[in-house]
Design a protein around this motif. Structure first.
Motif, PDB file in Angstrom:
ATOM      1  N   GLY A 119       0.786  -1.228   0.000  1.00 48.32           N
ATOM      2  CA  GLY A 119       0.000   0.000   0.000  1.00 48.32           C
ATOM      3  C   GLY A 119       0.820   1.281   0.000  1.00 48.32           C
ATOM      4  N   LEU A 120       1.969   1.300   0.654  1.00 46.98           N
ATOM      5  CA  LEU A 120       2.777   2.523   0.720  1.00 46.98           C
ATOM      6  C   LEU A 120       3.526   2.805  -0.580  1.00 46.98           C
ATOM      7  CD1 LEU A 120       4.246   2.184   4.319  1.00 46.98           C
ATOM      8  CD2 LEU A 120       2.465   3.742   3.547  1.00 46.98           C
ATOM      9  N   LEU A 121       3.594   1.836  -1.472  1.00 45.46           N
ATOM     10  CA  LEU A 121       4.352   2.005  -2.709  1.00 45.46           C
ATOM     11  C   LEU A 121       3.518   2.564  -3.859  1.00 45.46           C
ATOM     12  CD1 LEU A 121       6.510  -1.241  -2.610  1.00 45.46           C
ATOM     13  CD2 LEU A 121       7.103   1.059  -1.854  1.00 45.46           C
ATOM     14  N   ASN A 122       2.211   2.634  -3.682  1.00 46.72           N
ATOM     15  CA  ASN A 122       1.303   3.207  -4.690  1.00 46.72           C
ATOM     16  C   ASN A 122       1.454   2.523  -6.052  1.00 46.72           C
ATOM     17  OD1 ASN A 122      -0.671   4.871  -5.726  1.00 46.72           O
ATOM     18  ND2 ASN A 122       0.761   6.524  -6.196  1.00 46.72           N
ATOM     19  N   LEU A 123       1.276   1.221  -6.081  1.00 45.45           N
ATOM     20  CA  LEU A 123       1.353   0.483  -7.343  1.00 45.45           C
ATOM     21  C   LEU A 123       0.175   0.787  -8.260  1.00 45.45           C
ATOM     22  CD1 LEU A 123       2.559  -3.019  -6.110  1.00 45.45           C
ATOM     23  CD2 LEU A 123       3.872  -1.310  -7.360  1.00 45.45           C
ATOM     24  N   PHE A 139       7.935   2.504 -12.909  1.00 39.11           N
ATOM     25  CA  PHE A 139       7.547   2.683 -11.517  1.00 39.11           C
ATOM     26  C   PHE A 139       8.462   3.711 -10.856  1.00 39.11           C
ATOM     27  CE2 PHE A 139       8.120   1.401  -7.019  1.00 39.11           C
ATOM     28  CZ  PHE A 139       6.840   1.668  -6.576  1.00 39.11           C
ATOM     29  N   CYS A 140       7.873   4.658 -10.147  1.00 40.97           N
ATOM     30  CA  CYS A 140       8.630   5.682  -9.423  1.00 40.97           C
ATOM     31  C   CYS A 140       8.434   5.479  -7.924  1.00 40.97           C
ATOM     32  CB  CYS A 140       8.154   7.077  -9.808  1.00 40.97           C
ATOM     33  SG  CYS A 140       8.595   7.523 -11.480  1.00 40.97           S
ATOM     34  N   LEU A 141       9.514   5.529  -7.200  1.00 45.91           N
ATOM     35  CA  LEU A 141       9.429   5.393  -5.753  1.00 45.91           C
ATOM     36  C   LEU A 141       8.732   6.617  -5.167  1.00 45.91           C
ATOM     37  CD1 LEU A 141      12.994   3.997  -5.011  1.00 45.91           C
ATOM     38  CD2 LEU A 141      10.849   2.750  -5.042  1.00 45.91           C
ATOM     39  N   PRO A 142       7.830   6.419  -4.209  1.00 46.59           N
ATOM     40  CA  PRO A 142       7.097   7.553  -3.628  1.00 46.59           C
ATOM     41  C   PRO A 142       7.981   8.470  -2.794  1.00 46.59           C
ATOM     42  CG  PRO A 142       6.375   5.470  -2.662  1.00 46.59           C
ATOM     43  CD  PRO A 142       7.385   5.138  -3.689  1.00 46.59           C
ATOM     44  N   ALA A 143       7.414   9.573  -2.373  1.00 46.61           N
ATOM     45  CA  ALA A 143       8.159  10.600  -1.630  1.00 46.61           C
ATOM     46  C   ALA A 143       8.601  10.137  -0.249  1.00 46.61           C
ATOM     47  CB  ALA A 143       7.298  11.853  -1.515  1.00 46.61           C
ATOM     48  N   LEU A 144       8.129   9.003   0.219  1.00 47.10           N
ATOM     49  CA  LEU A 144       8.567   8.483   1.517  1.00 47.10           C
ATOM     50  C   LEU A 144      10.058   8.138   1.529  1.00 47.10           C
ATOM     51  CD1 LEU A 144       5.655   6.055   2.440  1.00 47.10           C
ATOM     52  CD2 LEU A 144       6.323   8.099   3.671  1.00 47.10           C
ATOM     53  N   PHE A 145      10.613   7.898   0.358  1.00 52.83           N
ATOM     54  CA  PHE A 145      12.018   7.519   0.257  1.00 52.83           C
ATOM     55  C   PHE A 145      12.889   8.760   0.164  1.00 52.83           C
ATOM     56  CE2 PHE A 145       9.610   3.932  -1.256  1.00 52.83           C
ATOM     57  CZ  PHE A 145      10.245   2.867  -0.664  1.00 52.83           C
ATOM     58  N   THR A 146      14.084   8.658   0.724  1.00 50.80           N
ATOM     59  CA  THR A 146      15.018   9.778   0.660  1.00 50.80           C
ATOM     60  C   THR A 146      15.572   9.887  -0.765  1.00 50.80           C
ATOM     61  OG1 THR A 146      16.952   8.428   1.229  1.00 50.80           O
ATOM     62  CG2 THR A 146      15.691   9.395   3.065  1.00 50.80           C
ATOM     63  N   GLU A 166      18.040   7.132  -1.417  1.00 50.75           N
ATOM     64  CA  GLU A 166      17.422   5.822  -1.654  1.00 50.75           C
ATOM     65  C   GLU A 166      16.818   5.762  -3.051  1.00 50.75           C
ATOM     66  OE1 GLU A 166      16.219   5.098   3.028  1.00 50.75           O
ATOM     67  OE2 GLU A 166      14.729   5.884   1.628  1.00 50.75           O
ATOM     68  N   ARG A 167      16.173   6.844  -3.466  1.00 50.32           N
ATOM     69  CA  ARG A 167      15.590   6.862  -4.812  1.00 50.32           C
ATOM     70  C   ARG A 167      16.665   6.724  -5.876  1.00 50.32           C
ATOM     71  NH1 ARG A 167      12.558  11.838  -4.264  1.00 50.32           N
ATOM     72  NH2 ARG A 167      11.255  11.365  -2.513  1.00 50.32           N
ATOM     73  N   ALA A 168      17.770   7.443  -5.715  1.00 56.39           N
ATOM     74  CA  ALA A 168      18.846   7.371  -6.699  1.00 56.39           C
ATOM     75  C   ALA A 168      19.467   5.977  -6.745  1.00 56.39           C
ATOM     76  CB  ALA A 168      19.917   8.414  -6.382  1.00 56.39           C
ATOM     77  N   ALA A 169      19.548   5.318  -5.609  1.00 58.76           N
ATOM     78  CA  ALA A 169      20.178   4.001  -5.546  1.00 58.76           C
ATOM     79  C   ALA A 169      19.257   2.868  -5.989  1.00 58.76           C
ATOM     80  CB  ALA A 169      20.665   3.724  -4.126  1.00 58.76           C
ATOM     81  N   LEU A 170      17.940   3.010  -5.777  1.00 55.95           N
ATOM     82  CA  LEU A 170      17.021   1.889  -6.009  1.00 55.95           C
ATOM     83  C   LEU A 170      16.145   2.033  -7.255  1.00 55.95           C
ATOM     84  CD1 LEU A 170      15.954   1.389  -2.287  1.00 55.95           C
ATOM     85  CD2 LEU A 170      17.563   0.003  -3.607  1.00 55.95           C
ATOM     86  N   GLN A 171      15.964   3.242  -7.740  1.00 55.70           N
ATOM     87  CA  GLN A 171      15.091   3.460  -8.893  1.00 55.70           C
ATOM     88  C   GLN A 171      15.547   2.706 -10.147  1.00 55.70           C
ATOM     89  OE1 GLN A 171      12.143   5.397  -8.676  1.00 55.70           O
ATOM     90  NE2 GLN A 171      11.792   4.284 -10.550  1.00 55.70           N
ATOM     91  N   PRO A 172      16.850   2.591 -10.429  1.00 63.26           N
ATOM     92  CA  PRO A 172      17.275   1.872 -11.642  1.00 63.26           C
ATOM     93  C   PRO A 172      16.851   0.406 -11.686  1.00 63.26           C
ATOM     94  CG  PRO A 172      19.076   3.205 -10.811  1.00 63.26           C
ATOM     95  CD  PRO A 172      17.986   3.251  -9.775  1.00 63.26           C
TER      96      PRO A 172
END
Length: 154
Positions: A67-71, A80-87, A90-96
């Motif tokens: 639910g927190l990931l907004n699929l 898919f884009c990581l939501p604003a809950l991530f720093t 974290e977004r730069a490291a995990l988005q790829p």
């Protein structure tokens, strides 16, 4: 009497701000755990069932644990884009992890997702430590800050 009530309200507002910040830390940790689980599920579905990405996304949307990931707002797993809950870190490291889906073989995708899942585990461990610190500090710090402000205004 009004000053005393105002001081009490400032102390409670400080405590409330500490509770809010603790809640944010807990949501951040929960979102990281959900992402860790999501990466593992995608990896397993690709490696063991060789499902198309569209089918994997539909299956994951139907599950209640993300639910927190907004699929629901995601049209394709690759976008898919990581939501604003991530720093931002974290977004730069995990988005790829998502951008590379569907570009190679199942084995390559599985290896790539396992790598990003390990990175997510490291971020989760760090967030757990921060949340433990937050449990001890935020509420009491907020209360102290509110009381200090109240005493300064007296």
């Amino acid at each position: 009497m009004m000053k005393l009530a105002g001081c009490l309200l400032l102390a409670l507002a400080g405590y409330g701000a500490g509770c809010w910040r603790l809640g944010q830390a807990r949501r951040h940790l929960a979102a990281l755990r959900q992402l860790e689980l999501l990466l593992g599920r995608i990896r397993d579905e690709i490696a063991f069932r060789a499902l198309p990405l569209e089918d994997i996304l539909q299956m994951l949307r139907a599950e209640p644990g993300f639910g927190l990931l907004n699929l629901e707002g995601c049209g394709q797993l690759q976008r898919f884009c990581l939501p604003a809950l991530f720093t931002p870190e974290e977004r730069a490291a995990l988005q790829p992890a998502f951008a590379t889906l569907g570009q190679g073989s199942c084995a390559e995708a599985s290896r790539t997702l396992a790598y990003y899942q390990r990175r997510c585990i490291a971020f989760t461990a760090r967030a757990e430590k921060e949340t433990d610190k937050a449990k001890q500090l935020y509420r009491s710090f907020g209360l102290c800050a509110g009381l200090l402000l109240a005493f300064l205004l007296l």
